[in-house]
Design an enzyme around this catalytic site. Sequence first.
Site, PDB file in Angstrom:
ATOM      1  N   GLU A 124       0.868  -1.271  -0.073  1.00 48.21           N
ATOM      2  CA  GLU A 124      -0.239  -0.219  -0.014  1.00 48.21           C
ATOM      3  C   GLU A 124       0.670   1.343   0.055  1.00 48.21           C
ATOM      4  O   GLU A 124       0.565   2.309  -0.458  1.00 48.21           O
ATOM      5  CB  GLU A 124      -1.026  -0.035   1.012  1.00 48.21           C
ATOM      6  CG  GLU A 124      -1.994  -1.072   1.099  1.00 48.21           C
ATOM      7  CD  GLU A 124      -1.426  -2.330   1.608  1.00 48.21           C
ATOM      8  OE1 GLU A 124      -0.203  -2.625   2.265  1.00 48.21           O
ATOM      9  OE2 GLU A 124      -2.386  -3.288   1.789  1.00 48.21           O
ATOM     10  N   PHE A 157      -6.215  -0.125   5.273  1.00 46.01           N
ATOM     11  CA  PHE A 157      -4.814  -0.172   4.779  1.00 46.01           C
ATOM     12  C   PHE A 157      -4.472   0.921   3.885  1.00 46.01           C
ATOM     13  O   PHE A 157      -3.562   1.423   3.553  1.00 46.01           O
ATOM     14  CB  PHE A 157      -4.679  -1.418   3.952  1.00 46.01           C
ATOM     15  CG  PHE A 157      -4.932  -2.626   4.709  1.00 46.01           C
ATOM     16  CD1 PHE A 157      -4.544  -2.672   6.105  1.00 46.01           C
ATOM     17  CD2 PHE A 157      -5.846  -3.637   4.130  1.00 46.01           C
ATOM     18  CE1 PHE A 157      -5.095  -4.036   6.802  1.00 46.01           C
ATOM     19  CE2 PHE A 157      -6.345  -4.590   4.663  1.00 46.01           C
ATOM     20  CZ  PHE A 157      -5.920  -4.761   6.150  1.00 46.01           C
TER      21      PHE A 157
END
Lengths: 317, 286
Positions: free
Chosen positions: A61, A86
């Site tokens: 991410e 996330f």
Amino acid sequence: MKKYTFTEKKDTRSGFGAGMQQLGQQNENVVALCADLVGSLKLDAFIKENPDRFIQCGISEANMIGVSAGLAIGGKIPFATTFANFATGRVYDQIRQSVAYSHKNVKICASHAGLTLGEDGATHQILEDLGMMKMLPGMTVINPCDYNQTKAATIAIAEYDGPVYLRFGRPVVPIFTADDQKFEIGKAWMVSEGTDVSIFATGHLVWEAIQAGEILEAEGISAEVVNIHTIKPLDEEAILKSVAKTGCAVSAEEHNRLGGLGDSIAQVLVKNTLVPQEYVAVDDSFGESGTPAQLMEKYGLTAKDIVAAAKRAIARK
Amino acid sequence: MEIEQLERIASQVRRDIVRMVHGCQSGHPGGSLGCTDLLVALYFHQMELKESDDSQPIFDMSGAGEDVFFLSNGHISPVWYSVLGRRGYFPVPEMATFRKLNSRLQGHPTTHEDLPGVRIASGSLGQGLSVALGVAMAKKLDGDDHFVYCLMGDGEQQEGQVWEAATFAPHHQVDNLIAFIDLNGQQIDGPTVKVMNNRDLGAKYEAFGWEVLHITHGNDMAAIVKGLQEAKGKAGHGKPVMVLLETGMGYGVDFMMGSHKWHGVAPNDEQLAAALGQLEETMGDY
């Protein structure tokens, strides 16, 4: 109380997917990125129609946020997508430095926000994301209420030049807004006018607020329900106009009571007027496993909880 | 441009660096001095930059139709500011405002103050390679065949995001990216091998699928110019290119060389005079 009915329930993330499909057809600068959650984000149609404009980032991410900032520098409109946890907490510094401080036109689009992704439990739920994102200078923060509004919001943020956090979810919820609506960033939506209490709700809680309004009406209490789909910039004028009429407020959100919509509204109220406010929010805790309905019940986010909060607010007038 | 001319520019850039850091009594001279020769070679020789008819650079945010550079280890901002200023991106006297209130020359580079030449904030380490990859991919989407350059520190390789990007770049065949690691072997707390040993970075990047080149004399202008040409030749063949550049921290000022002590320390008046005595003024001090 204005009546709202529905014929279908759908997840707001599917509204995002539909919005992305339309953007793919309309705007050649739109690029989608995802961190190994294509199915969860409902990106299949976009990817099928625009394979060259989809970037699979894998379970990385932080890199996805950076690549998105770079694409924005190059004139693209990147939509970086993953679960809300996330997309925010995990990559706060990347968003802070490479997106917000650098004012890059990145759209951070986050599914499975709040408690209602359900069974995965607290590691995958997030109740702090609105707070984190709204504290970033220059960040626009949006939490739409149903499928149609999420689709409209998705399309609208592509037209807006600047960083945006768009938050939506997994459970199916009634579709009660118009399918041809124009989404106006920063403009609260009057759901139903009333005179005794203002209920300011966001996301999945808007439908609960409508239900609460009907329950209150049956008891002779007139509730005004306002959909605050844009947490930042906040429509302060709409909030103040409503409480000038009703004299008290309830905020309702699928978020920690610390740092969310409720606190944003409280700041407006304390600065401008003296009316009581009650919170419907998670009381500073993490979530847990369970069905969405069970979690909403346990953590006090149902129509029943909004009704109780409205009565408390009215009693404090 | 001739090697000798580039060396003369580098000498002035080194003067600018120590003067800037002295002027505000803060900042990072060590890594800046070490990377001076690379940045001069890039901006005055290697990079294709948009220019007006009178050879002044034209800056736009997108960098479309030109090569672009990203400084991931933003703390060595003095060298970048000097090179950008000397190249004509902003008025040279503005260097005197470095790290001072209301300056466009923030301690770490930022777009927030609209300084021409800077396209993203950097300073929190590990993010620049990802950003450079995004720009490189945007160039590919637009059919723009220019290069994206990105400089990182060797200590910076300890950040996890670097390895996310290192995995991503070969997977997506981002072969218009030429990245550099400044191998000076020093970081704030001491020698890199002692603080957190990166071991064989070349072998690591090769294993990740990069084309890896070494420039063992990273403060030798001729070696850098040759190495950059070689790197360009390796680009465009399906793999991102990583150049390991061995530099001396503090290079050019004898008492600043080879130690982490001058990573983030400013010289006093005497030290400044001693440093300037070793660096020829070639373009006029600001």
